[in-house]
Scaffold this motif. Structure first.
Motif, PDB file in Angstrom:
ATOM      1  N   LEU A 108     133.530  56.689  85.792  1.00  0.00           N
ATOM      2  CA  LEU A 108     132.324  57.145  85.116  1.00  0.00           C
ATOM      3  C   LEU A 108     131.255  56.059  85.168  1.00  0.00           C
ATOM      4  O   LEU A 108     131.577  54.865  85.083  1.00  0.00           O
ATOM      5  CB  LEU A 108     132.634  57.513  83.666  1.00  0.00           C
ATOM      6  CG  LEU A 108     133.673  58.615  83.455  1.00  0.00           C
ATOM      7  CD1 LEU A 108     133.913  58.837  81.970  1.00  0.00           C
ATOM      8  CD2 LEU A 108     133.236  59.905  84.125  1.00  0.00           C
ATOM      9  N   PRO A 109     129.989  56.452  85.298  1.00  0.00           N
ATOM     10  CA  PRO A 109     128.920  55.449  85.424  1.00  0.00           C
ATOM     11  C   PRO A 109     128.876  54.454  84.267  1.00  0.00           C
ATOM     12  O   PRO A 109     128.657  53.263  84.483  1.00  0.00           O
ATOM     13  CB  PRO A 109     127.634  56.281  85.476  1.00  0.00           C
ATOM     14  CG  PRO A 109     128.037  57.684  85.673  1.00  0.00           C
ATOM     15  CD  PRO A 109     129.486  57.813  85.352  1.00  0.00           C
ATOM     16  N   GLU A 110     129.097  54.930  83.038  1.00  0.00           N
ATOM     17  CA  GLU A 110     129.030  54.019  81.891  1.00  0.00           C
ATOM     18  C   GLU A 110     130.168  53.004  81.922  1.00  0.00           C
ATOM     19  O   GLU A 110     129.990  51.856  81.499  1.00  0.00           O
ATOM     20  CB  GLU A 110     129.004  54.783  80.563  1.00  0.00           C
ATOM     21  CG  GLU A 110     130.179  55.688  80.304  1.00  0.00           C
ATOM     22  CD  GLU A 110     129.999  57.106  80.824  1.00  0.00           C
ATOM     23  OE1 GLU A 110     130.728  57.986  80.332  1.00  0.00           O
ATOM     24  OE2 GLU A 110     129.168  57.353  81.724  1.00  0.00           O
ATOM     25  N   THR A 111     131.322  53.379  82.444  1.00  0.00           N
ATOM     26  CA  THR A 111     132.441  52.437  82.550  1.00  0.00           C
ATOM     27  C   THR A 111     132.138  51.372  83.599  1.00  0.00           C
ATOM     28  O   THR A 111     132.370  50.180  83.375  1.00  0.00           O
ATOM     29  CB  THR A 111     133.747  53.188  82.904  1.00  0.00           C
ATOM     30  OG1 THR A 111     133.980  54.185  81.907  1.00  0.00           O
ATOM     31  CG2 THR A 111     134.925  52.236  82.963  1.00  0.00           C
ATOM     32  N   VAL A 112     131.620  51.800  84.734  1.00  0.00           N
ATOM     33  CA  VAL A 112     131.252  50.846  85.787  1.00  0.00           C
ATOM     34  C   VAL A 112     130.181  49.891  85.259  1.00  0.00           C
ATOM     35  O   VAL A 112     130.265  48.672  85.462  1.00  0.00           O
ATOM     36  CB  VAL A 112     130.767  51.588  87.052  1.00  0.00           C
ATOM     37  CG1 VAL A 112     130.233  50.609  88.085  1.00  0.00           C
ATOM     38  CG2 VAL A 112     131.887  52.442  87.641  1.00  0.00           C
ATOM     39  N   GLU A 113     129.191  50.433  84.555  1.00  0.00           N
ATOM     40  CA  GLU A 113     128.134  49.584  83.991  1.00  0.00           C
ATOM     41  C   GLU A 113     128.709  48.605  82.969  1.00  0.00           C
ATOM     42  O   GLU A 113     128.357  47.426  82.957  1.00  0.00           O
ATOM     43  CB  GLU A 113     127.056  50.450  83.335  1.00  0.00           C
ATOM     44  CG  GLU A 113     125.899  49.632  82.796  1.00  0.00           C
ATOM     45  CD  GLU A 113     124.820  50.502  82.178  1.00  0.00           C
ATOM     46  OE1 GLU A 113     124.147  50.008  81.257  1.00  0.00           O
ATOM     47  OE2 GLU A 113     124.652  51.654  82.604  1.00  0.00           O
ATOM     48  N   PHE A 114     129.609  49.071  82.111  1.00  0.00           N
ATOM     49  CA  PHE A 114     130.223  48.190  81.119  1.00  0.00           C
ATOM     50  C   PHE A 114     130.927  47.019  81.801  1.00  0.00           C
ATOM     51  O   PHE A 114     130.741  45.860  81.435  1.00  0.00           O
ATOM     52  CB  PHE A 114     131.214  48.969  80.246  1.00  0.00           C
ATOM     53  CG  PHE A 114     131.995  48.089  79.321  1.00  0.00           C
ATOM     54  CD1 PHE A 114     131.453  47.679  78.115  1.00  0.00           C
ATOM     55  CD2 PHE A 114     133.264  47.634  79.663  1.00  0.00           C
ATOM     56  CE1 PHE A 114     132.159  46.834  77.263  1.00  0.00           C
ATOM     57  CE2 PHE A 114     133.987  46.803  78.824  1.00  0.00           C
ATOM     58  CZ  PHE A 114     133.431  46.401  77.620  1.00  0.00           C
ATOM     59  N   PHE A 115     131.740  47.297  82.817  1.00  0.00           N
ATOM     60  CA  PHE A 115     132.501  46.234  83.470  1.00  0.00           C
ATOM     61  C   PHE A 115     131.640  45.362  84.370  1.00  0.00           C
ATOM     62  O   PHE A 115     132.082  44.290  84.780  1.00  0.00           O
ATOM     63  CB  PHE A 115     133.697  46.815  84.234  1.00  0.00           C
ATOM     64  CG  PHE A 115     134.872  47.090  83.344  1.00  0.00           C
ATOM     65  CD1 PHE A 115     135.607  46.048  82.791  1.00  0.00           C
ATOM     66  CD2 PHE A 115     135.241  48.401  83.042  1.00  0.00           C
ATOM     67  CE1 PHE A 115     136.678  46.290  81.960  1.00  0.00           C
ATOM     68  CE2 PHE A 115     136.322  48.650  82.207  1.00  0.00           C
ATOM     69  CZ  PHE A 115     137.037  47.598  81.663  1.00  0.00           C
ATOM     70  N   SER A 116     130.418  45.772  84.640  1.00  0.00           N
ATOM     71  CA  SER A 116     129.527  44.918  85.432  1.00  0.00           C
ATOM     72  C   SER A 116     129.164  43.639  84.668  1.00  0.00           C
ATOM     73  O   SER A 116     128.672  42.685  85.251  1.00  0.00           O
ATOM     74  CB  SER A 116     128.268  45.684  85.847  1.00  0.00           C
ATOM     75  OG  SER A 116     127.432  45.919  84.725  1.00  0.00           O
ATOM     76  N   ARG A 117     129.452  43.601  83.378  1.00  0.00           N
ATOM     77  CA  ARG A 117     129.208  42.405  82.556  1.00  0.00           C
ATOM     78  C   ARG A 117     130.266  41.329  82.798  1.00  0.00           C
ATOM     79  O   ARG A 117     130.123  40.198  82.346  1.00  0.00           O
ATOM     80  CB  ARG A 117     129.237  42.763  81.069  1.00  0.00           C
ATOM     81  CG  ARG A 117     128.295  43.854  80.686  1.00  0.00           C
ATOM     82  CD  ARG A 117     128.550  44.289  79.265  1.00  0.00           C
ATOM     83  NE  ARG A 117     127.859  45.546  79.003  1.00  0.00           N
ATOM     84  CZ  ARG A 117     127.981  46.238  77.893  1.00  0.00           C
ATOM     85  NH1 ARG A 117     128.762  45.807  76.927  1.00  0.00           N
ATOM     86  NH2 ARG A 117     127.326  47.367  77.750  1.00  0.00           N
TER      87      ARG A 117
END
Length: 193
Positions: free
Chosen positions: A32-41
């Protein structure tokens, strides 16, 4: 914006992660896009394996060919030498029978380490209906929740005690009762010497 629910235990999954630490994460489900964005941190390698799409093939047939262990090796195709720091199982274990859980754990065991932590859901009551949700991470204490496009086959929920008996390489560190008789679980690896 995608609906979400707060999580008491998700922050505990990350509390031992030091700034700049490289992570290897197993996420069972869609990317999911929000999961990928979260782990981009984080400095991390993400392994998204959507076993939910393959549930019909994980029901043993009369001939059980290929064996479940072989099916999981093929579906998960985890690179040799990979060791997971975090595993996100979501509600997968409510859709696998005992033999499928054993086969999945057998596939996963060589990729665990003493410090591996995991998150998932179980039920408090075996009468709890399936959630019908797809999960992801929006924030450290917030899980995104999307409706599944269609019901999943093979719903056979497990409470915390039943799940601990079949997950021989994980133990429950903490659990929290959620609405609708669901449990949020924080797990840690327990590897035999």
């Amino acid at each position: 914006m995608t609906p979400s629910q707060s999580s008491v235990l998700l922050p505990s999954l990350f509390e031992r992660i030091e700034e700049g630490q490289r992570l290897t994460v197993l996420h069972i489900g869609s990317a999911l896009p929000e999961t990928v964005e979260f782990f981009s941190r984080y400095r991390c390698k993400l392994h998204f394996i959507d076993l939910f799409c393959d549930l019909p093939s994980l029901v043993p047939g009369d001939d059980a060919t290929p064996p479940l262990a072989q099916k999981f090796l093929e579906l998960m195709h985890i690179p040799r030498g990979t060791r997971f720091d975090l595993c996100l199982f979501w509600d997968l274990f409510n859709f696998l029978d005992r033999a499928a859980i054993a086969a999945m754990v057998g596939t996963l065991r060589p990729h665990l380490q003493d410090t591996t932590r995991a998150h998932g859901f179980a039920v408090h009551s075996l009468k709890t209906p399936p959630s019908g949700k797809v999960y992801g991470i929006r924030e450290l204490d917030e899980i995104s929740v999307r409706p599944r496009p269609a019901p999943l086959p093979g719903y056979s929920p497990r409470n915390q005690g039943q799940l601990e008996r079949v997950l021989d390489c994980f133990a429950v560190s903490r659990s929290v009762l959620l609405p609708e008789s669901r449990l949020e679980l924080l797990l840690h690896a327990k590897l035999q010497a």
